[in-house]
Write a protein that holds these residues in place. Structure first.
Motif, PDB file in Angstrom:
ATOM      1  N   SER A   1       0.830  -1.211   0.000  1.00 52.24           N
ATOM      2  CA  SER A   1       0.000   0.000   0.000  1.00 52.24           C
ATOM      3  C   SER A   1       0.864   1.261   0.000  1.00 52.24           C
ATOM      4  O   SER A   1       0.503   2.262  -0.626  1.00 52.24           O
ATOM      5  N   LEU A   2       2.020   1.222   0.671  1.00 51.25           N
ATOM      6  CA  LEU A   2       2.939   2.367   0.634  1.00 51.25           C
ATOM      7  C   LEU A   2       3.452   2.588  -0.781  1.00 51.25           C
ATOM      8  O   LEU A   2       3.548   3.737  -1.244  1.00 51.25           O
ATOM      9  N   GLY A   3       3.777   1.511  -1.476  1.00 52.70           N
ATOM     10  CA  GLY A   3       4.213   1.654  -2.857  1.00 52.70           C
ATOM     11  C   GLY A   3       3.140   2.276  -3.737  1.00 52.70           C
ATOM     12  O   GLY A   3       3.429   3.161  -4.556  1.00 52.70           O
ATOM     13  N   LEU A   4       1.889   1.848  -3.556  1.00 52.64           N
ATOM     14  CA  LEU A   4       0.787   2.429  -4.328  1.00 52.64           C
ATOM     15  C   LEU A   4       0.561   3.896  -3.951  1.00 52.64           C
ATOM     16  O   LEU A   4       0.218   4.719  -4.808  1.00 52.64           O
ATOM     17  N   ALA A   5       0.732   4.222  -2.662  1.00 55.13           N
ATOM     18  CA  ALA A   5       0.583   5.612  -2.232  1.00 55.13           C
ATOM     19  C   ALA A   5       1.640   6.498  -2.877  1.00 55.13           C
ATOM     20  O   ALA A   5       1.354   7.613  -3.333  1.00 55.13           O
ATOM     21  N   LEU A   6       2.872   6.016  -2.944  1.00 57.95           N
ATOM     22  CA  LEU A   6       3.937   6.786  -3.582  1.00 57.95           C
ATOM     23  C   LEU A   6       3.708   6.920  -5.079  1.00 57.95           C
ATOM     24  O   LEU A   6       4.174   7.877  -5.700  1.00 57.95           O
ATOM     25  N   MET A   7       2.988   5.974  -5.670  1.00 55.21           N
ATOM     26  CA  MET A   7       2.647   6.071  -7.085  1.00 55.21           C
ATOM     27  C   MET A   7       1.417   6.939  -7.327  1.00 55.21           C
ATOM     28  O   MET A   7       0.990   7.106  -8.465  1.00 55.21           O
TER      29      MET A   7
END
Length: 393
Positions: free
Chosen positions: A185-191
């Motif tokens: 979810s952190l990766g998606l948030a950064l994207m």
């Protein structure tokens, strides 16, 4: 044992699911009706983001290679644009069609807020928190525009929900599972937008310091692994566009702040800007009644609470405060002020307000439902301003 007693006295899981589903359905039906009736032209920001999505739509059909694909949007991370592509393929090109992604975002936001409230307190608090968050006027307004802020709010709060479950998990397997979910979810948030880190920085830092202080080395390792899990998701876009990002700091912060007349950081107005904005974002109804409920609860003016909480109230309130105070401080320290920028802290405010609203019990329990009904009427008056409703609200 306390958890079991609390669950027996509360709603069953299917009843919670039905409550959240009805909220999700009602919100989205109202939004789609407004969009159907609206004949306005998209504003500049909305049109700019719509162009970004259409550019990715074209890139899907004429794939230029991965490097060129990620450079289609070199200013904003492209997750919102990419998610809108399937809807524009099957439903047609346009802002209204792209906004069907809010079917996903509102569902995820409801789940994450409910999940946080349930983990920190109980399912009852989770329900009211989800209702308050989804009915805040700020969200009702911006859900009708194709911008990245609704997506950012959703994925940031989902990330915080995963971090919350990890932080308070007791079983080893649950800790590893929630940390992997947090990394994704952190990766998606950064994207979605880089500012997600402004909201998650202090909770992550708090977790790391607490784990080190308590010598829980495995949890420190889990945090590190969670960061590694996120890298494959965001690395491709950032590795290609990182040079451009350095130039956007001045262009998106200092220059707009000066042009818009935002208060300088050495003035009190700069630090209370978002505090003054809170009643407009949440509404006085959803702000005052839960706060009064919390105060009366602390003064022991209500009957003894029959349900129990899964965690000590102090621990839960501190955890919420770390997210709220940390993000408020960081955004207040930025020159450029905008009500949209700090939206991901509002659902966490909603969790606290849900906790406060749930304190109305005994003969006052009807207050909860009256507040919910009032919030629905208030938002209907904002979306569909009939003369009688607009005069009242």
């Amino acid at each position: 044992m306390q958890d079991i007693k609390a669950e027996k006295k509360d709603w069953s899981p299917w009843a919670n699911g039905l409550f959240l589903s009805l909220l999700w359905l009602g919100i989205n039906v109202g939004d789609r009706l407004w969009l159907y009736l609206d004949q306005g032209i998209p504003a500049w920001d909305e049109a700019n983001h719509l162009t970004g999505s259409l550019n990715y739509l074209a890139a899907f059909f004429q794939f230029p290679g991965w490097q060129e694909f990620w450079q289609v949007s070199n200013k904003y991370p492209p997750l919102t644009y990419i998610l809108a592509v399937p809807f524009q393929i099957f439903l047609g090109k346009g802002s209204d069609q792209a906004l069907f992604i809010n079917l996903i975002f509102t569902g995820l936001l409801l789940w994450s807020v409910f999940s946080i409230g349930k983990r920190l307190f109980n399912a009852e608090v989770g329900r009211w928190a989800a209702a308050i968050a989804i009915l805040m006027p700020r969200f009702v307004s911006y859900r009708l525009h194709f911008i990245t802020d609704i997506a950012l709010t959703t994925v940031t709060v989902v990330s915080f929900a995963c971090l919350t479950h990890w932080y308070f998990a007791e079983k080893r397997s649950a800790q590893w599972g929630w940390m992997v979910a947090f990394g994704c979810s952190l990766g998606l948030a950064l994207m979605t937008k880089q500012t997600c880190l402004f909201f998650l920085f202090f909770p992550i830092l708090w977790s790391a310091i607490a784990s080190l202080w308590q010598k829980k080395w495995e949890k420190v390792l889990q945090l590190f692994i969670g960061g590694l899990v996120s890298i494959p998701i965001w690395w491709s876009w950032y590795s290609i566009n990182f040079i451009y990002l350095f130039g956007t700091l001045e262009a998106s912060n200092a220059i707009p702040a000066s042009a818009e007349g935002d208060p300088p950081l050495n003035t009190l107005k700069a630090w209370i800007y978002y505090w003054q904005d809170l009643p407009q974002a949440v509404s006085w109804l959803l702000l005052i009644v839960p706060l009064v409920g919390y105060i009366l609860h602390r003064l022991k003016r209500f009957p003894t609470r029959k349900t129990t909480y899964r965690l000590p109230e102090k621990d839960s309130l501190i955890w919420l405060g770390v997210y709220f105070i940390g993000s408020y401080f960081l955004f207040s320290a930025l020159y450029n002020k905008d009500s949209r920028y700090i939206m991901p802290y509002l659902p966490i405010v909603g969790v606290f307000l849900g906790y406060g609203l749930s304190q109305w019990r005994g003969r006052w329990v009807a207050v909860r439902w009256l507040v919910l009904l009032g919030a629905i009427i208030l938002n209907m008056g904002r979306l569909f301003p009939l003369p009688i409703v607009s005069d009242i609200f």
